[in-house]
Every structure is written in structure tokens, then in C-alpha cells.
Write a protein that holds these residues in place. Structure first.
Motif, PDB file in Angstrom:
ATOM      1  N   ILE A 115       0.830  -1.209   0.000  1.00 42.52           N
ATOM      2  CA  ILE A 115       0.000   0.000   0.000  1.00 42.52           C
ATOM      3  C   ILE A 115       0.865   1.261   0.000  1.00 42.52           C
ATOM      4  O   ILE A 115       0.654   2.180  -0.793  1.00 42.52           O
ATOM      5  CB  ILE A 115      -0.950  -0.013   1.218  1.00 42.52           C
ATOM      6  CG1 ILE A 115      -2.001  -1.113   1.066  1.00 42.52           C
ATOM      7  CG2 ILE A 115      -1.632   1.349   1.403  1.00 42.52           C
ATOM      8  CD1 ILE A 115      -2.824  -1.360   2.312  1.00 42.52           C
ATOM      9  N   LEU A 116       1.840   1.294   0.880  1.00 41.17           N
ATOM     10  CA  LEU A 116       2.701   2.471   0.980  1.00 41.17           C
ATOM     11  C   LEU A 116       3.522   2.672  -0.289  1.00 41.17           C
ATOM     12  O   LEU A 116       3.683   3.807  -0.769  1.00 41.17           O
ATOM     13  CB  LEU A 116       3.617   2.336   2.195  1.00 41.17           C
ATOM     14  CG  LEU A 116       2.923   2.358   3.565  1.00 41.17           C
ATOM     15  CD1 LEU A 116       3.903   1.985   4.670  1.00 41.17           C
ATOM     16  CD2 LEU A 116       2.314   3.734   3.835  1.00 41.17           C
ATOM     17  N   LYS A 121       4.549   5.788  -4.614  1.00 41.04           N
ATOM     18  CA  LYS A 121       5.354   5.470  -5.804  1.00 41.04           C
ATOM     19  C   LYS A 121       6.821   5.209  -5.442  1.00 41.04           C
ATOM     20  O   LYS A 121       7.741   5.629  -6.158  1.00 41.04           O
ATOM     21  CB  LYS A 121       5.286   6.614  -6.828  1.00 41.04           C
ATOM     22  CG  LYS A 121       3.915   7.256  -7.025  1.00 41.04           C
ATOM     23  CD  LYS A 121       2.897   6.333  -7.600  1.00 41.04           C
ATOM     24  CE  LYS A 121       1.632   7.076  -8.036  1.00 41.04           C
ATOM     25  NZ  LYS A 121       0.883   7.717  -6.923  1.00 41.04           N
ATOM     26  N   ILE A 122       7.052   4.512  -4.342  1.00 39.92           N
ATOM     27  CA  ILE A 122       8.412   4.280  -3.852  1.00 39.92           C
ATOM     28  C   ILE A 122       9.243   3.515  -4.875  1.00 39.92           C
ATOM     29  O   ILE A 122      10.427   3.838  -5.111  1.00 39.92           O
ATOM     30  CB  ILE A 122       8.386   3.503  -2.513  1.00 39.92           C
ATOM     31  CG1 ILE A 122       7.604   4.281  -1.449  1.00 39.92           C
ATOM     32  CG2 ILE A 122       9.800   3.198  -2.038  1.00 39.92           C
ATOM     33  CD1 ILE A 122       8.182   5.623  -1.105  1.00 39.92           C
ATOM     34  N   ALA A 127      13.864   3.902  -8.731  1.00 38.45           N
ATOM     35  CA  ALA A 127      14.487   3.749 -10.047  1.00 38.45           C
ATOM     36  C   ALA A 127      14.860   5.105 -10.640  1.00 38.45           C
ATOM     37  O   ALA A 127      15.914   5.259 -11.268  1.00 38.45           O
ATOM     38  CB  ALA A 127      13.531   3.004 -10.986  1.00 38.45           C
ATOM     39  N   ARG A 128      14.009   6.093 -10.410  1.00 39.47           N
ATOM     40  CA  ARG A 128      14.251   7.426 -10.975  1.00 39.47           C
ATOM     41  C   ARG A 128      15.490   8.071 -10.356  1.00 39.47           C
ATOM     42  O   ARG A 128      16.346   8.624 -11.049  1.00 39.47           O
ATOM     43  CB  ARG A 128      13.008   8.296 -10.734  1.00 39.47           C
ATOM     44  CG  ARG A 128      13.067   9.646 -11.391  1.00 39.47           C
ATOM     45  CD  ARG A 128      11.812  10.444 -11.109  1.00 39.47           C
ATOM     46  NE  ARG A 128      10.628   9.878 -11.743  1.00 39.47           N
ATOM     47  CZ  ARG A 128       9.435  10.492 -11.754  1.00 39.47           C
ATOM     48  NH1 ARG A 128       9.291  11.674 -11.167  1.00 39.47           N
ATOM     49  NH2 ARG A 128       8.407   9.926 -12.344  1.00 39.47           N
ATOM     50  N   VAL A 129      15.599   7.993  -9.029  1.00 39.84           N
ATOM     51  CA  VAL A 129      16.737   8.602  -8.348  1.00 39.84           C
ATOM     52  C   VAL A 129      18.036   7.904  -8.729  1.00 39.84           C
ATOM     53  O   VAL A 129      19.096   8.537  -8.859  1.00 39.84           O
ATOM     54  CB  VAL A 129      16.512   8.580  -6.816  1.00 39.84           C
ATOM     55  CG1 VAL A 129      17.783   8.952  -6.062  1.00 39.84           C
ATOM     56  CG2 VAL A 129      15.384   9.545  -6.444  1.00 39.84           C
ATOM     57  N   VAL A 292       0.365  -0.764 -11.217  1.00 40.09           N
ATOM     58  CA  VAL A 292       0.286  -2.128 -10.690  1.00 40.09           C
ATOM     59  C   VAL A 292       1.649  -2.512 -10.135  1.00 40.09           C
ATOM     60  O   VAL A 292       2.674  -2.343 -10.801  1.00 40.09           O
ATOM     61  CB  VAL A 292      -0.139  -3.138 -11.781  1.00 40.09           C
ATOM     62  CG1 VAL A 292      -0.038  -4.573 -11.259  1.00 40.09           C
ATOM     63  CG2 VAL A 292      -1.568  -2.846 -12.241  1.00 40.09           C
ATOM     64  N   LEU A 293       1.665  -3.015  -8.913  1.00 37.08           N
ATOM     65  CA  LEU A 293       2.891  -3.475  -8.261  1.00 37.08           C
ATOM     66  C   LEU A 293       2.714  -4.940  -7.886  1.00 37.08           C
ATOM     67  O   LEU A 293       1.766  -5.295  -7.183  1.00 37.08           O
ATOM     68  CB  LEU A 293       3.184  -2.632  -7.014  1.00 37.08           C
ATOM     69  CG  LEU A 293       4.412  -3.018  -6.181  1.00 37.08           C
ATOM     70  CD1 LEU A 293       5.675  -2.979  -7.014  1.00 37.08           C
ATOM     71  CD2 LEU A 293       4.537  -2.088  -4.974  1.00 37.08           C
TER      72      LEU A 293
END
Length: 334
Positions: A115-116, A121-122, A127-129, A292-293
Motif C-alpha cells: 500500500i505504501l 510510488k516508492i 528507479a528514478r533517483v 500495478v505493483l
């Protein structure tokens, strides 16, 4: 007793060996990577029992093959038993044991993690960082405190999850055909399934897979959910109609989906598929959605849970050998 352990991964060997040693090393554990099927049952020649996992086939064909080899016990190292043909086991005189509870908190905590991660969007931010991108576009989440969380199935795991979400300041509602006063004592309340779907910002599934819960979340149920709600499934894949879920994602009726299970996960989950193409087109379609995760059935995967699973499994084997009945036998219902 000699025990053939199917679907054995390195962690199974580690924890089962430790539990067996702590119990005096009474059992001879023989490990096989292969899933249990009618064809692989021959690997159990000379054993008195087999140990099976969630994606093993404990169907009539496999049980018949085991029975012809003198196997009298199947010890499941799982709580779920939807992969067992109880009528066949009963007719063949094969006892079925399971691990009724190992660490409800492990699955409940993984549910909260999904959920978190989805909400904030962790996974995408990580991946972005890593690529040097520190922009916040596309990472907007919502404050969980004050939201309504609907729990379908308020057993041990559902109750453990309710405690977590109440701690976040959420309103917790639940649906269960066998309500327990424990949830209400914590501050939650029971409602109908329709009311839960209609009013929940987050719907989390914690029910077993039975004939009555297979595709419980189908197109009709998804259509009743609050527009843009989050759906989490850490129970059994078959509780959700995956094709209906994909349609709901395509129409943006469902806002976010977190899955630790999948109804056709056999042959995918618990396997390294990184060097091969995934042949399941439905699963591949799920992977294309940015909201979706999916994790590979790892909700139970903590050291504490694996220790409890191994210890209970060994206790089941020992009780069966000493008393002719496992410590936690499954009552035949069919």
C-alpha cells in the motif's frame, strides 16, 4: 521417518534442517526441486511422508501415485490447502497436515508495504533517483490517515492488518461470513461485502481460496468499488478474476493494484524467469500498467515465519510417526 520434500528452495532446506535438528534429527529429509505431480511422485519411493508447498499438485492423480508407494501423510508447509483433493485423500487413507498459523504479522506487514509503495510510488522513485532524476512529477500520493480500508476476510492475518491500518488513523471496515468480536474490540466494524466495496478507498483481500471465494472479486465486484480505489491481494490469486481486473485497470475504474499472488502463478512464482520470456500473456499485460505493483508471493517470507513453518511441519511429522495423527491435521471437507 523418511520424508520427500517437494518444491524445495535453499531457504526450505535451511529452516527445515534447523527445525529437524532442534527436534533431535528424527527425520530423514530428502529434498527435490521438482513440484509434486503424479509424474514426480515416484521420487518419493521409500518415504513414509511427503512435504508439499502451495503450487504442488495434491490432486487425485498425485495422491494415487503416492498411495501406491505407501505414502500415508502429506505435510503441507502452508496454511492454505486449496490444492488438495480431500475426497481422494480420504478414500486413499492419506492424512493431510498443514501449518494453520505461522506469522500473521508477516503477511499483514507486506500488505502495508504494498500500500505504501503504491501510494507514494516508492518503487518508481527509487528507479528514478538511481538514474539521477529527482523530479516529483508523477509521484503524487494521498494521505492514508483518515481513509477507509476494507478488509475481506478478518481471520488472523486480517486482524493483524487491521491493527496496522488503525495505527495509521484509518477507518477499518471488514466483511467476513464468520465475524469475530476481536475486530470490533480494536475499533473496526463489520459490513456487507457490497457496502465494503462501495465505501473503501483501499480494499485488501485476506480470505482463503474456496469454491465460494474463487473470483469473488470479479467484474461485478470491481464495478461496485469506489472509482479510483486501491485493490490489494496477498491471499490467494484465484480470489481475483485477473481478466476482469485488467479491464477495470484499462477503464481507470481501479486506481492502483498491489498483488503478491496470481491465479496462474504456478511455473512463474518462486522461479527465476529473468533469462526467459514469460509465456503468460495475461500476466505480461498486468506488468504493463504503471499503477500495478507485483511481488512474487513473498508475503510470508520472514525469518520468523519460516522458522514457525519449519517447526510446525516437523512437529506434524513427529506426531504422525508417534501417534498416527499429525499435530495439525486438515478436516476433510468436500
Amino acid at each position: 521417518m523418511k520424508v520427500a520434500v517437494f518444491s524445495a528452495k535453499p531457504h526450505d532446506r535451511r529452516f527445515l534442517d534447523a527445525a529437524n535438528a532442534a527436534a533431535g534429527g528424527r527425520h530423514e529429509l530428502i529434498y527435490f526441486d521438482a513440484h509434486l505431480t503424479a509424474d514426480t511422485a515416484l521420487l518419493a519411493d521409500g518415504a513414509g511422508a511427503v512435504c508439499a508447498f502451495v503450487n504442488d499438485h495434491v490432486d487425485r492423480a498425485a495422491l494415487s501415485a503416492l498411495g501406491s508407494r505407501g505414502i500415508s501423510l502429506v505435510a503441507l508447509r502452508s496454511a492454505g490447502f486449496n490444492n488438495v483433493d480431500f475426497r481422494a485423500a480420504d478414500e486413499l487413507g492419506i492424512a493431510i497436515a498443514r501449518v494453520p498459523a505461522y506469522s500473521p504479522e508477516a503477511v499483514a506487514e507486506h500488505t502495508a508495504a504494498l500500500i505504501l509503495s503504491l501510494n507514494r510510488k516508492i518503487h518508481r522513485a527509487y528507479a528514478r533517483v538511481r538514474e539521477g532524476n529527482f523530479t516529483l512529477d508523477g509521484l503524487l500520493g494521498f494521505t492514508i490517515s483518515g481513509r477507509t480500508v476494507g478488509i475481506v476476510g478478518a481471520g488472523r492475518i486480517g486482524i493483524a492488518f487491521a491493527r496496522i491500518m488503525l495505527g495509521f488513523g484509518c477507518e477499518v471496515i471488514a466483511y467476513d461470513p464468520f465475524p469475530s468480536p476481536e475486530l470490533e474490540a480494536l475499533g473496526g466494524r463489520y459490513v456487507s461485502l457490497e457496502e465494503l466495496l462501495k465505501n473503501s478507498d483501499i480494499v485488501s483481500l485476506h480470505c482463503p481460496l474456496t469454491a465460494g471465494t474463487r473470483h469473488l472479486i470479479d467484474a461485478d465486484a470491481l464495478g461496485k468499488m469506489k472509482l479510483g480505489a486501491m485493490l490489494i491481494n496477498t491471499s490467494r490469486g484465484g480470489v481475483v478474476d485477473t481478466r476482469a481486473l485488467i479491464a477495470a485497470l484499462k477503464s481507470s475504474r481501479i486506481g492502483q493494484v498491489g498483488l503478491d499472488v496470481y491465479e496462474e502463478e504456478e511455473g512463474l512464482f518462486f522461479e527465476d524467469m529473468s533469462g526467459r520470456a514469460i509465456g503468460d500473456d495475461v500476466f505480461a499485460r498486468l506488468l504493463t500498467f504503471p499503477n500495478v505493483l507485483i511481488t512474487g508471493h513473498q508475503g510470508f517470507f520472514t525469518a520468523e515465519a519460516l522458522t514457525a513453518i519449519a517447526e510446525t511441519t516437523i512437529a506434524n511429522l513427529t506426531a504422525f510417526e508417534d501417534q498416527g495423527r499429525p499435530l495439525h491435521s486438515v478436516v476433510f471437507t468436500y
